[in-house]
Design an enzyme around this catalytic site. Sequence first.
Site, PDB file in Angstrom:
ATOM      1  N   ASP A  33     -43.058   4.357  57.503  1.00  0.00           N
ATOM      2  CA  ASP A  33     -44.032   3.317  57.140  1.00  0.00           C
ATOM      3  C   ASP A  33     -44.763   2.873  58.406  1.00  0.00           C
ATOM      4  O   ASP A  33     -44.169   2.796  59.478  1.00  0.00           O
ATOM      5  CB  ASP A  33     -43.284   2.115  56.512  1.00  0.00           C
ATOM      6  CG  ASP A  33     -44.205   1.238  55.663  1.00  0.00           C
ATOM      7  OD1 ASP A  33     -45.190   0.728  56.208  1.00  0.00           O
ATOM      8  OD2 ASP A  33     -43.912   1.055  54.475  1.00  0.00           O
ATOM      9  N   LEU A  35     -46.333  -0.095  58.437  1.00  0.00           N
ATOM     10  CA  LEU A  35     -46.322  -1.565  58.295  1.00  0.00           C
ATOM     11  C   LEU A  35     -47.742  -2.145  58.165  1.00  0.00           C
ATOM     12  O   LEU A  35     -47.977  -3.286  58.554  1.00  0.00           O
ATOM     13  CB  LEU A  35     -45.567  -2.221  59.471  1.00  0.00           C
ATOM     14  CG  LEU A  35     -44.101  -1.794  59.623  1.00  0.00           C
ATOM     15  CD1 LEU A  35     -43.451  -2.493  60.822  1.00  0.00           C
ATOM     16  CD2 LEU A  35     -43.298  -2.091  58.360  1.00  0.00           C
ATOM     17  N   THR A  37     -49.373  -2.801  55.312  1.00  0.00           N
ATOM     18  CA  THR A  37     -49.225  -3.897  54.343  1.00  0.00           C
ATOM     19  C   THR A  37     -47.757  -4.232  54.112  1.00  0.00           C
ATOM     20  O   THR A  37     -47.443  -5.268  53.535  1.00  0.00           O
ATOM     21  CB  THR A  37     -49.867  -3.539  52.981  1.00  0.00           C
ATOM     22  OG1 THR A  37     -49.297  -2.308  52.523  1.00  0.00           O
ATOM     23  CG2 THR A  37     -51.372  -3.396  53.088  1.00  0.00           C
ATOM     24  N   GLY A  38     -46.871  -3.352  54.545  1.00  0.00           N
ATOM     25  CA  GLY A  38     -45.436  -3.593  54.381  1.00  0.00           C
ATOM     26  C   GLY A  38     -44.886  -4.448  55.512  1.00  0.00           C
ATOM     27  O   GLY A  38     -45.576  -4.743  56.481  1.00  0.00           O
ATOM     28  N   TYR A 147     -59.820   5.104  44.767  1.00  0.00           N
ATOM     29  CA  TYR A 147     -58.355   4.998  44.635  1.00  0.00           C
ATOM     30  C   TYR A 147     -57.855   5.902  43.502  1.00  0.00           C
ATOM     31  O   TYR A 147     -56.934   6.702  43.681  1.00  0.00           O
ATOM     32  CB  TYR A 147     -57.984   3.535  44.365  1.00  0.00           C
ATOM     33  CG  TYR A 147     -56.514   3.287  44.101  1.00  0.00           C
ATOM     34  CD1 TYR A 147     -55.599   3.164  45.137  1.00  0.00           C
ATOM     35  CD2 TYR A 147     -56.040   3.149  42.794  1.00  0.00           C
ATOM     36  CE1 TYR A 147     -54.255   2.922  44.894  1.00  0.00           C
ATOM     37  CE2 TYR A 147     -54.702   2.898  42.541  1.00  0.00           C
ATOM     38  CZ  TYR A 147     -53.808   2.790  43.593  1.00  0.00           C
ATOM     39  OH  TYR A 147     -52.470   2.557  43.334  1.00  0.00           O
ATOM     40  N   ASN A 176     -49.154  -1.981  35.667  1.00  0.00           N
ATOM     41  CA  ASN A 176     -49.176  -3.139  36.578  1.00  0.00           C
ATOM     42  C   ASN A 176     -47.762  -3.597  36.932  1.00  0.00           C
ATOM     43  O   ASN A 176     -47.089  -4.192  36.096  1.00  0.00           O
ATOM     44  CB  ASN A 176     -49.958  -4.286  35.941  1.00  0.00           C
ATOM     45  CG  ASN A 176     -51.442  -4.000  35.977  1.00  0.00           C
ATOM     46  OD1 ASN A 176     -51.924  -3.155  35.225  1.00  0.00           O
ATOM     47  ND2 ASN A 176     -52.151  -4.642  36.872  1.00  0.00           N
ATOM     48  N   ARG A 221     -53.254  -5.983  29.935  1.00  0.00           N
ATOM     49  CA  ARG A 221     -52.483  -5.170  30.876  1.00  0.00           C
ATOM     50  C   ARG A 221     -51.071  -4.934  30.351  1.00  0.00           C
ATOM     51  O   ARG A 221     -50.556  -5.701  29.538  1.00  0.00           O
ATOM     52  CB  ARG A 221     -52.366  -5.876  32.242  1.00  0.00           C
ATOM     53  CG  ARG A 221     -53.675  -5.981  33.016  1.00  0.00           C
ATOM     54  CD  ARG A 221     -54.138  -4.642  33.549  1.00  0.00           C
ATOM     55  NE  ARG A 221     -55.391  -4.728  34.283  1.00  0.00           N
ATOM     56  CZ  ARG A 221     -56.612  -4.648  33.740  1.00  0.00           C
ATOM     57  NH1 ARG A 221     -56.744  -4.505  32.435  1.00  0.00           N
ATOM     58  NH2 ARG A 221     -57.694  -4.704  34.491  1.00  0.00           N
TER      59      ARG A 221
HETATM   60  N1  NAD Z   1     -48.115  -2.447  42.673  1.00  0.00           N
HETATM   61  C1  NAD Z   1     -48.660  -1.838  41.624  1.00  0.00           C
HETATM   62  O1  NAD Z   1     -48.886  -2.450  40.564  1.00  0.00           O
HETATM   63  C2  NAD Z   1     -48.978  -0.366  41.679  1.00  0.00           C
HETATM   64  C3  NAD Z   1     -49.596   0.231  40.557  1.00  0.00           C
HETATM   65  C4  NAD Z   1     -49.903   1.580  40.592  1.00  0.00           C
HETATM   66  C5  NAD Z   1     -49.557   2.350  41.687  1.00  0.00           C
HETATM   67  N2  NAD Z   1     -48.970   1.759  42.764  1.00  0.00           N
HETATM   68  C6  NAD Z   1     -48.634   2.621  43.913  1.00  0.00           C
HETATM   69  O2  NAD Z   1     -47.288   2.372  44.304  1.00  0.00           O
HETATM   70  C7  NAD Z   1     -47.149   2.555  45.714  1.00  0.00           C
HETATM   71  C8  NAD Z   1     -46.519   1.314  46.340  1.00  0.00           C
HETATM   72  O3  NAD Z   1     -47.366   0.199  46.086  1.00  0.00           O
HETATM   73  P1  NAD Z   1     -46.968  -1.301  46.472  1.00  0.00           P
HETATM   74  O4  NAD Z   1     -47.482  -2.172  45.395  1.00  0.00           O
HETATM   75  O5  NAD Z   1     -45.551  -1.361  46.854  1.00  0.00           O
HETATM   76  O6  NAD Z   1     -47.923  -1.532  47.733  1.00  0.00           O
HETATM   77  P2  NAD Z   1     -47.589  -2.014  49.225  1.00  0.00           P
HETATM   78  O7  NAD Z   1     -48.901  -2.159  49.905  1.00  0.00           O
HETATM   79  O8  NAD Z   1     -46.673  -3.174  49.192  1.00  0.00           O
HETATM   80  O9  NAD Z   1     -46.798  -0.763  49.801  1.00  0.00           O
HETATM   81  C9  NAD Z   1     -47.417   0.322  50.433  1.00  0.00           C
HETATM   82  C10 NAD Z   1     -46.600   0.650  51.670  1.00  0.00           C
HETATM   83  O10 NAD Z   1     -47.170   1.788  52.299  1.00  0.00           O
HETATM   84  C11 NAD Z   1     -47.302   1.527  53.702  1.00  0.00           C
HETATM   85  N3  NAD Z   1     -48.416   2.334  54.189  1.00  0.00           N
HETATM   86  C12 NAD Z   1     -49.743   2.175  53.911  1.00  0.00           C
HETATM   87  N4  NAD Z   1     -50.459   3.105  54.567  1.00  0.00           N
HETATM   88  C13 NAD Z   1     -49.573   3.854  55.262  1.00  0.00           C
HETATM   89  C14 NAD Z   1     -49.704   4.961  56.123  1.00  0.00           C
HETATM   90  N5  NAD Z   1     -50.910   5.480  56.424  1.00  0.00           N
HETATM   91  N6  NAD Z   1     -48.587   5.501  56.658  1.00  0.00           N
HETATM   92  C15 NAD Z   1     -47.368   4.986  56.392  1.00  0.00           C
HETATM   93  N7  NAD Z   1     -47.179   3.925  55.592  1.00  0.00           N
HETATM   94  C16 NAD Z   1     -48.269   3.384  55.025  1.00  0.00           C
HETATM   95  C17 NAD Z   1     -47.556   0.041  53.799  1.00  0.00           C
HETATM   96  O11 NAD Z   1     -47.264  -0.501  55.081  1.00  0.00           O
HETATM   97  C18 NAD Z   1     -46.616  -0.477  52.716  1.00  0.00           C
HETATM   98  O12 NAD Z   1     -45.317  -0.686  53.230  1.00  0.00           O
HETATM   99  C19 NAD Z   1     -48.547   2.858  46.246  1.00  0.00           C
HETATM  100  O13 NAD Z   1     -48.690   4.265  46.339  1.00  0.00           O
HETATM  101  C20 NAD Z   1     -49.453   2.322  45.153  1.00  0.00           C
HETATM  102  O14 NAD Z   1     -50.701   2.968  45.139  1.00  0.00           O
HETATM  103  C21 NAD Z   1     -48.677   0.413  42.794  1.00  0.00           C
END
Ligand code: NAD
Length: 313
Positions: A33, A35, A37-38, A147, A176, A221
């Site tokens: 990761d 970090l 957004t994490g 996206y 969602n 949703r």
């Molecule tokens: N939350 C939802 O409702 C939802 C719905 C559909 C799909 N998703 C997918 O689920 C996955 C997780 O989503 P989430 O809601 O936990 O989002 P989030 O932003 O909390 O998690 C994404 C993680 O990926 C890391 N990250 C981003 N770019 C990176 C990179 N270039 N290299 C390494 N790490 C990277 C971020 O730091 C973060 O920890 C994503 O692929 C998202 O597209 C989420």
Amino acid sequence: MKKETVLVTGGAGFIGGHLVEKLLQKYHVVVLDNLSTGTMMNLPESPHLDFVFGDVSQEEDVAQVFATYTFTYIFHLAAVASVAASIENPVETHHINMNGTIYLLHAAQQQAGNIQKFVFASSAAVYGSEPTLPKKESSIIAPITPYGIDKWASESYVITYSQLFGLKSSAARFFNVYGPRQNPTSPYSGVLSILTDCFQRVKAGDETANFTLYGDGSQVRDFVYVGDVVNALILLAESEESTSEVYNIASNQRHTLLEVIGMYETITGEKLPLTYQTARAGDIQKSYADIEKIKELGFVVEDSLETGLRKYY
Ligand SMILES: NC(=O)c1ccc[n+]([C@@H]2O[C@H](COP(=O)([O-])OP(=O)(O)OC[C@H]3O[C@@H](n4cnc5c(N)ncnc54)[C@H](O)[C@@H]3O)[C@@H](O)[C@H]2O)c1
């Protein structure tokens, strides 16, 4: 006995953190990761967890992880998870959401003999606004944002790698997702994280707390609790039958945004101040899923929206 090793990209994110927590009950987990957004606060302390700071869109970062570890399962969640950010920054998003997937597949393919499953986090965004509902995995694919396009292209690569190179894989189209530790701070965060944050502020007496509703609140949703998503991902990884297949991950419950707000007002006993604004570009009016396919693998929805919101609040 030595535990099997699992890679979770994006493991420090909202969904990733919950997944890692559950996987640690059984496996050694490596998180990759950057970090962006994490946060490390999403990850538990454990001697069975290795954190690698790196970027999936940098091929050498990915190669380094695969040179260090041999994996049994890979969960690829790292992405720019915001539809709106992908519209603002399509080039950068594409590099992460699409090229990052290819770098991982390419590296994983070298370990295909060991890898039991590569599970990709896709999205309901691949269906776009084509109006036929509920969405089945066989429904028309018509993404309307960068996206959604990158998720669809990534899914196609993931399944094609399975067929061409024997890298067993599955893709999971999340609807969602909501639950604890979802980040409410960006204007593009999941609507339930922003709502929860607003209700908590109203409860604490913050008079500036106000929820901006884009559109008239009639958008529908299919909200799925993060614990159910984690169960679904692990089920896909461990099931042989799911190889080369794509699955909807949802709760099969439909709610308008106004219904959700009403349910939350009942749970919290608070009235939410609302401001209405016009609908945002790329927002889809109705989105809900048919989840029969994953139910056939044994998936059970454990949380209704009401029980999930009570856990979240
Ligand atoms: N939350 C939802 O409702 C939802 C719905 C559909 C799909 N998703 C997918 O689920 C996955 C997780 O989503 P989430 O809601 O936990 O989002 P989030 O932003 O909390 O998690 C994404 C993680 O990926 C890391 N990250 C981003 N770019 C990176 C990179 N270039 N290299 C390494 N790490 C990277 C971020 O730091 C973060 O920890 C994503 O692929 C998202 O597209 C989420």
